[in-house]
Write a protein that holds these residues in place. Structure first.
Motif, PDB file in Angstrom:
ATOM      1  N   GLU A  19       0.820  -1.211   0.000  1.00  0.00           N
ATOM      2  CA  GLU A  19       0.000   0.000   0.000  1.00  0.00           C
ATOM      3  C   GLU A  19       0.855   1.262   0.000  1.00  0.00           C
ATOM      4  OE1 GLU A  19      -2.914  -0.272   3.106  1.00  0.00           O
ATOM      5  OE2 GLU A  19      -3.602  -2.232   2.405  1.00  0.00           O
ATOM      6  N   ASP A  20       2.061   1.151   0.530  1.00  0.00           N
ATOM      7  CA  ASP A  20       3.010   2.265   0.520  1.00  0.00           C
ATOM      8  C   ASP A  20       3.497   2.475  -0.911  1.00  0.00           C
ATOM      9  OD1 ASP A  20       5.073   4.075   1.907  1.00  0.00           O
ATOM     10  OD2 ASP A  20       6.322   2.666   0.764  1.00  0.00           O
ATOM     11  N   GLU A  21       3.500   3.731  -1.368  1.00  0.00           N
ATOM     12  CA  GLU A  21       3.841   4.043  -2.752  1.00  0.00           C
ATOM     13  C   GLU A  21       5.244   3.573  -3.133  1.00  0.00           C
ATOM     14  OE1 GLU A  21       4.280   8.050  -5.393  1.00  0.00           O
ATOM     15  OE2 GLU A  21       2.602   7.978  -3.988  1.00  0.00           O
ATOM     16  N   THR A  22       6.201   3.763  -2.252  1.00  0.00           N
ATOM     17  CA  THR A  22       7.580   3.348  -2.535  1.00  0.00           C
ATOM     18  C   THR A  22       7.673   1.836  -2.636  1.00  0.00           C
ATOM     19  OG1 THR A  22       8.435   5.295  -1.404  1.00  0.00           O
ATOM     20  CG2 THR A  22       9.979   3.476  -1.748  1.00  0.00           C
ATOM     21  N   SER A  23       7.086   1.134  -1.662  1.00  0.00           N
ATOM     22  CA  SER A  23       7.116  -0.335  -1.671  1.00  0.00           C
ATOM     23  C   SER A  23       6.390  -0.887  -2.887  1.00  0.00           C
ATOM     24  CB  SER A  23       6.468  -0.894  -0.403  1.00  0.00           C
ATOM     25  OG  SER A  23       7.208  -0.513   0.735  1.00  0.00           O
ATOM     26  N   LEU A  24       5.267  -0.286  -3.222  1.00  0.00           N
ATOM     27  CA  LEU A  24       4.502  -0.720  -4.382  1.00  0.00           C
ATOM     28  C   LEU A  24       5.327  -0.566  -5.657  1.00  0.00           C
ATOM     29  CD1 LEU A  24       1.856  -1.774  -5.552  1.00  0.00           C
ATOM     30  CD2 LEU A  24       1.059   0.602  -5.679  1.00  0.00           C
ATOM     31  N   GLY A  25       6.071   0.514  -5.761  1.00  0.00           N
ATOM     32  CA  GLY A  25       6.936   0.724  -6.929  1.00  0.00           C
ATOM     33  C   GLY A  25       7.975  -0.372  -7.052  1.00  0.00           C
ATOM     34  N   TYR A  26       8.607  -0.737  -5.929  1.00  0.00           N
ATOM     35  CA  TYR A  26       9.582  -1.834  -5.956  1.00  0.00           C
ATOM     36  C   TYR A  26       8.919  -3.133  -6.375  1.00  0.00           C
ATOM     37  CZ  TYR A  26      13.366   0.770  -3.683  1.00  0.00           C
ATOM     38  OH  TYR A  26      14.364   1.657  -3.390  1.00  0.00           O
ATOM     39  N   ILE A  84      17.358 -15.742  -7.113  1.00  0.00           N
ATOM     40  CA  ILE A  84      17.254 -14.298  -7.342  1.00  0.00           C
ATOM     41  C   ILE A  84      17.723 -13.577  -6.090  1.00  0.00           C
ATOM     42  CG2 ILE A  84      15.686 -12.399  -7.918  1.00  0.00           C
ATOM     43  CD1 ILE A  84      15.775 -14.423 -10.148  1.00  0.00           C
ATOM     44  N   ASP A  85      18.746 -12.752  -6.234  1.00  0.00           N
ATOM     45  CA  ASP A  85      19.277 -11.997  -5.105  1.00  0.00           C
ATOM     46  C   ASP A  85      18.771 -10.558  -5.140  1.00  0.00           C
ATOM     47  OD1 ASP A  85      20.844 -11.350  -2.868  1.00  0.00           O
ATOM     48  OD2 ASP A  85      22.514 -10.723  -4.125  1.00  0.00           O
ATOM     49  N   ARG A  86      18.834  -9.943  -6.285  1.00  0.00           N
ATOM     50  CA  ARG A  86      18.350  -8.578  -6.491  1.00  0.00           C
ATOM     51  C   ARG A  86      17.884  -8.509  -7.937  1.00  0.00           C
ATOM     52  NH1 ARG A  86      19.277  -3.080  -4.701  1.00  0.00           N
ATOM     53  NH2 ARG A  86      20.312  -3.906  -2.884  1.00  0.00           N
ATOM     54  N   LEU A  87      16.701  -7.954  -8.113  1.00  0.00           N
ATOM     55  CA  LEU A  87      16.147  -7.859  -9.460  1.00  0.00           C
ATOM     56  C   LEU A  87      15.410  -6.543  -9.560  1.00  0.00           C
ATOM     57  CD1 LEU A  87      15.670  -9.399 -12.153  1.00  0.00           C
ATOM     58  CD2 LEU A  87      13.587 -10.315 -11.133  1.00  0.00           C
ATOM     59  N   ALA A  88      15.685  -5.775 -10.580  1.00  0.00           N
ATOM     60  CA  ALA A  88      15.054  -4.473 -10.811  1.00  0.00           C
ATOM     61  C   ALA A  88      15.228  -3.548  -9.611  1.00  0.00           C
ATOM     62  CB  ALA A  88      13.568  -4.655 -11.147  1.00  0.00           C
ATOM     63  N   GLY A  89      16.382  -3.678  -8.942  1.00  0.00           N
ATOM     64  CA  GLY A  89      16.691  -2.806  -7.807  1.00  0.00           C
ATOM     65  C   GLY A  89      15.968  -3.169  -6.523  1.00  0.00           C
ATOM     66  N   ALA A  90      15.314  -4.318  -6.489  1.00  0.00           N
ATOM     67  CA  ALA A  90      14.518  -4.693  -5.321  1.00  0.00           C
ATOM     68  C   ALA A  90      15.075  -5.943  -4.658  1.00  0.00           C
ATOM     69  CB  ALA A  90      13.068  -4.922  -5.746  1.00  0.00           C
ATOM     70  N   SER A  91      15.832  -5.763  -3.580  1.00  0.00           N
ATOM     71  CA  SER A  91      16.374  -6.926  -2.874  1.00  0.00           C
ATOM     72  C   SER A  91      15.352  -7.518  -1.914  1.00  0.00           C
ATOM     73  CB  SER A  91      17.657  -6.558  -2.133  1.00  0.00           C
ATOM     74  OG  SER A  91      17.400  -5.508  -1.224  1.00  0.00           O
ATOM     75  N   GLY A  92      14.493  -6.698  -1.322  1.00  0.00           N
ATOM     76  CA  GLY A  92      13.465  -7.207  -0.418  1.00  0.00           C
ATOM     77  C   GLY A  92      12.469  -8.079  -1.152  1.00  0.00           C
TER      78      GLY A  92
END
Length: 149
Positions: free
Chosen positions: A93-100, A122-130
């Motif tokens: 729901e958070d805009e930043t998290s949703l973007g990731y 997959i370790d990191r993909l499209a800048g999103a490690s979480g």
């Protein structure tokens, strides 16, 4: 006294002669454009059926990650141990998290479709490690649930 005549020769004819002399031996090494095969081609494919450690079909799991915690629902379609389709939710729901999550979900099919379930990491993909952590959590569950007994 006889008059000296000086003849000036251009270097171009000499350069052309030298180039022709250097290239001519190489042309002989080229050989024919196509060489007929000397032996029959070897068969490389076998008719041995492929076996997989996983049950074919659609398998789903929820992958958790982060401190909030966040999650993603992952559904993989498996055929002969390889991923043929992926679906992943982007419930943040958070805009930043949703973007990731959205960028991760968009890049994921290109990273895993056609690959063996066992080789996906997959370790990191499209800048999103979480998001990668959440996906790998779901993948572990899917591997366990899809394993043949």
């Amino acid at each position: 006294m006889p008059r000296k005549t000086t003849t000036h020769l251009s270097r171009r004819p000499y350069a052309a002669i030298a180039l022709t002399a250097a290239i001519s031996p190489l042309a002989a090494c080229a050989g024919p454009a196509t060489v007929p095969p000397t032996t029959a081609p070897q068969e490389t494919e076998t008719n041995v059926p492929q076996t997989s450690a996983y049950v074919d079909g659609e398998h789903s799991a929820r992958g958790w990650y982060g401190s909030l915690p966040s999650h993603q629902d992952v559904t993989l379609t498996i055929d002969d141990g390889a991923v043929t389709e992926v679906q992943i939710t982007t419930p943040a729901e958070d805009e930043t998290s949703l973007g990731y999550q959205q960028r991760f979900a968009q890049a994921l099919p290109g990273a895993i479709i056609g690959r063996s379930l066992d080789e996906i990491a997959i370790d990191r993909l499209a800048g999103a490690s979480g998001c990668s952590e959440g996906f790998m959590n779901a993948l572990t569950q899917i591997r366990e649930a899809a394993t043949k007994n």
